[in-house]
Design a protein around this motif. Structure first.
Motif, PDB file in Angstrom:
ATOM      1  N   VAL A 186      16.017   6.570 -11.280  1.00 25.62           N
ATOM      2  CA  VAL A 186      15.269   6.572 -10.021  1.00 25.62           C
ATOM      3  C   VAL A 186      15.225   7.977  -9.420  1.00 25.62           C
ATOM      4  O   VAL A 186      14.188   8.401  -8.907  1.00 25.62           O
ATOM      5  N   GLU A 187      16.333   8.702  -9.495  1.00 27.75           N
ATOM      6  CA  GLU A 187      16.345  10.056  -8.957  1.00 27.75           C
ATOM      7  C   GLU A 187      15.476  10.999  -9.786  1.00 27.75           C
ATOM      8  O   GLU A 187      14.922  11.963  -9.268  1.00 27.75           O
ATOM      9  N   LYS A 188      15.351  10.712 -11.078  1.00 26.54           N
ATOM     10  CA  LYS A 188      14.520  11.540 -11.951  1.00 26.54           C
ATOM     11  C   LYS A 188      13.046  11.418 -11.566  1.00 26.54           C
ATOM     12  O   LYS A 188      12.280  12.359 -11.692  1.00 26.54           O
ATOM     13  N   TYR A 189      12.680  10.265 -11.051  1.00 29.79           N
ATOM     14  CA  TYR A 189      11.298  10.051 -10.633  1.00 29.79           C
ATOM     15  C   TYR A 189      11.117  10.634  -9.238  1.00 29.79           C
ATOM     16  O   TYR A 189      11.771  10.229  -8.289  1.00 29.79           O
ATOM     17  N   ASP A 190      10.235  11.576  -9.091  1.00 26.37           N
ATOM     18  CA  ASP A 190       9.973  12.214  -7.800  1.00 26.37           C
ATOM     19  C   ASP A 190       8.643  11.702  -7.263  1.00 26.37           C
ATOM     20  O   ASP A 190       7.580  12.014  -7.803  1.00 26.37           O
ATOM     21  N   PRO A 205      -8.757   3.038  -0.607  1.00 25.86           N
ATOM     22  CA  PRO A 205      -8.667   1.596  -0.349  1.00 25.86           C
ATOM     23  C   PRO A 205      -7.429   1.018  -1.053  1.00 25.86           C
ATOM     24  O   PRO A 205      -6.833   1.647  -1.915  1.00 25.86           O
ATOM     25  N   MET A 206      -7.091  -0.185  -0.692  1.00 28.13           N
ATOM     26  CA  MET A 206      -5.860  -0.795  -1.179  1.00 28.13           C
ATOM     27  C   MET A 206      -5.859  -1.005  -2.687  1.00 28.13           C
ATOM     28  O   MET A 206      -4.844  -0.812  -3.340  1.00 28.13           O
ATOM     29  N   PHE A 207      -6.931  -1.414  -3.277  1.00 27.76           N
ATOM     30  CA  PHE A 207      -6.933  -1.759  -4.698  1.00 27.76           C
ATOM     31  C   PHE A 207      -6.554  -0.584  -5.604  1.00 27.76           C
ATOM     32  O   PHE A 207      -5.691  -0.733  -6.462  1.00 27.76           O
ATOM     33  N   PRO A 208      -7.135   0.604  -5.451  1.00 27.32           N
ATOM     34  CA  PRO A 208      -6.705   1.718  -6.312  1.00 27.32           C
ATOM     35  C   PRO A 208      -5.239   2.097  -6.085  1.00 27.32           C
ATOM     36  O   PRO A 208      -4.542   2.459  -7.023  1.00 27.32           O
ATOM     37  N   ARG A 209      -4.786   1.986  -4.849  1.00 29.63           N
ATOM     38  CA  ARG A 209      -3.374   2.294  -4.578  1.00 29.63           C
ATOM     39  C   ARG A 209      -2.474   1.280  -5.271  1.00 29.63           C
ATOM     40  O   ARG A 209      -1.417   1.625  -5.779  1.00 29.63           O
ATOM     41  N   TYR A 210      -2.883   0.025  -5.278  1.00 31.70           N
ATOM     42  CA  TYR A 210      -2.095  -1.017  -5.931  1.00 31.70           C
ATOM     43  C   TYR A 210      -1.958  -0.743  -7.425  1.00 31.70           C
ATOM     44  O   TYR A 210      -0.878  -0.849  -7.983  1.00 31.70           O
ATOM     45  N   THR A 211      -3.046  -0.360  -8.054  1.00 28.87           N
ATOM     46  CA  THR A 211      -2.967  -0.092  -9.495  1.00 28.87           C
ATOM     47  C   THR A 211      -2.107   1.132  -9.772  1.00 28.87           C
ATOM     48  O   THR A 211      -1.371   1.165 -10.764  1.00 28.87           O
ATOM     49  N   MET A 212      -2.178   2.139  -8.899  1.00 26.50           N
ATOM     50  CA  MET A 212      -1.327   3.316  -9.090  1.00 26.50           C
ATOM     51  C   MET A 212       0.150   2.952  -8.944  1.00 26.50           C
ATOM     52  O   MET A 212       0.991   3.381  -9.732  1.00 26.50           O
ATOM     53  N   LEU A 213       0.459   2.152  -7.933  1.00 28.59           N
ATOM     54  CA  LEU A 213       1.829   1.722  -7.722  1.00 28.59           C
ATOM     55  C   LEU A 213       2.316   0.889  -8.900  1.00 28.59           C
ATOM     56  O   LEU A 213       3.449   1.038  -9.371  1.00 28.59           O
ATOM     57  N   LYS A 214       1.457   0.024  -9.384  1.00 26.29           N
ATOM     58  CA  LYS A 214       1.802  -0.799 -10.540  1.00 26.29           C
ATOM     59  C   LYS A 214       2.069   0.077 -11.767  1.00 26.29           C
ATOM     60  O   LYS A 214       3.021  -0.158 -12.517  1.00 26.29           O
ATOM     61  N   ASP A 215       1.262   1.112 -11.953  1.00 24.64           N
ATOM     62  CA  ASP A 215       1.480   2.031 -13.077  1.00 24.64           C
ATOM     63  C   ASP A 215       2.803   2.785 -12.935  1.00 24.64           C
ATOM     64  O   ASP A 215       3.517   2.989 -13.921  1.00 24.64           O
ATOM     65  N   MET A 216       3.143   3.176 -11.709  1.00 25.51           N
ATOM     66  CA  MET A 216       4.415   3.876 -11.506  1.00 25.51           C
ATOM     67  C   MET A 216       5.594   2.960 -11.835  1.00 25.51           C
ATOM     68  O   MET A 216       6.545   3.368 -12.494  1.00 25.51           O
TER      69      MET A 216
END
Length: 133
Positions: A86-90, A103-114
């Protein structure tokens, strides 16, 4: 309700017969001293038995605590590895922080990818997919 492992009950200390089966006295003189000696010896037997039970209880408790210590060390090692991942991920280097205007949808996919990236990290997979003994 806990499972009863040991039953400790006091026994009659002075319940001895000073007469044999025919009714004749076993002790002809100083009956009080004979009863006292019998009572004291029975008390010592019960105390010795209690000491053995206490030793058994404490040795069992020691074994259980050693097991807990070993499991705690394994859990601590896993926590340290996951903390390192977790600390390695910045998050500041990620594009997610800069997408607050999206908008929410692109942010959701980015969060899901992270999250997917972290889940597929080799260190994380090594810790999370271990089989506990």
């Amino acid at each position: 309700m806990p499972f009863v492992q040991r039953v400790v009950e006091p026994k009659f200390l002075s319940r001895t017969s000073l007469r044999d089966e025919d009714g004749r006295p076993r002790v002809t003189d100083e009956e009080l001293q004979a009863v006292t000696n019998c009572t004291l010896s029975n008390a010592l037997r019960q105390l010795a038995s209690l000491v053995l039970l206490a030793e058994d209880i404490f040795s069992e408790l020691t074994a259980q605590l050693q097991g807990i210590t070993e499991r705690s060390k394994v859990a601590q090692a896993k926590i340290e590895v996951i903390n390192g991942v977790v600390e390695k991920y910045d998050p500041k280097k990620s594009e997610y922080v800069s997408t607050k205007v999206y908008p929410m949808f692109p942010r959701y996919t980015m969060l899901k990818d992270m999250i997917k990236d972290i889940m597929h990290d080799p260190d994380y997979m090594e810790v999370c997919h271990e089989v506990d003994p």
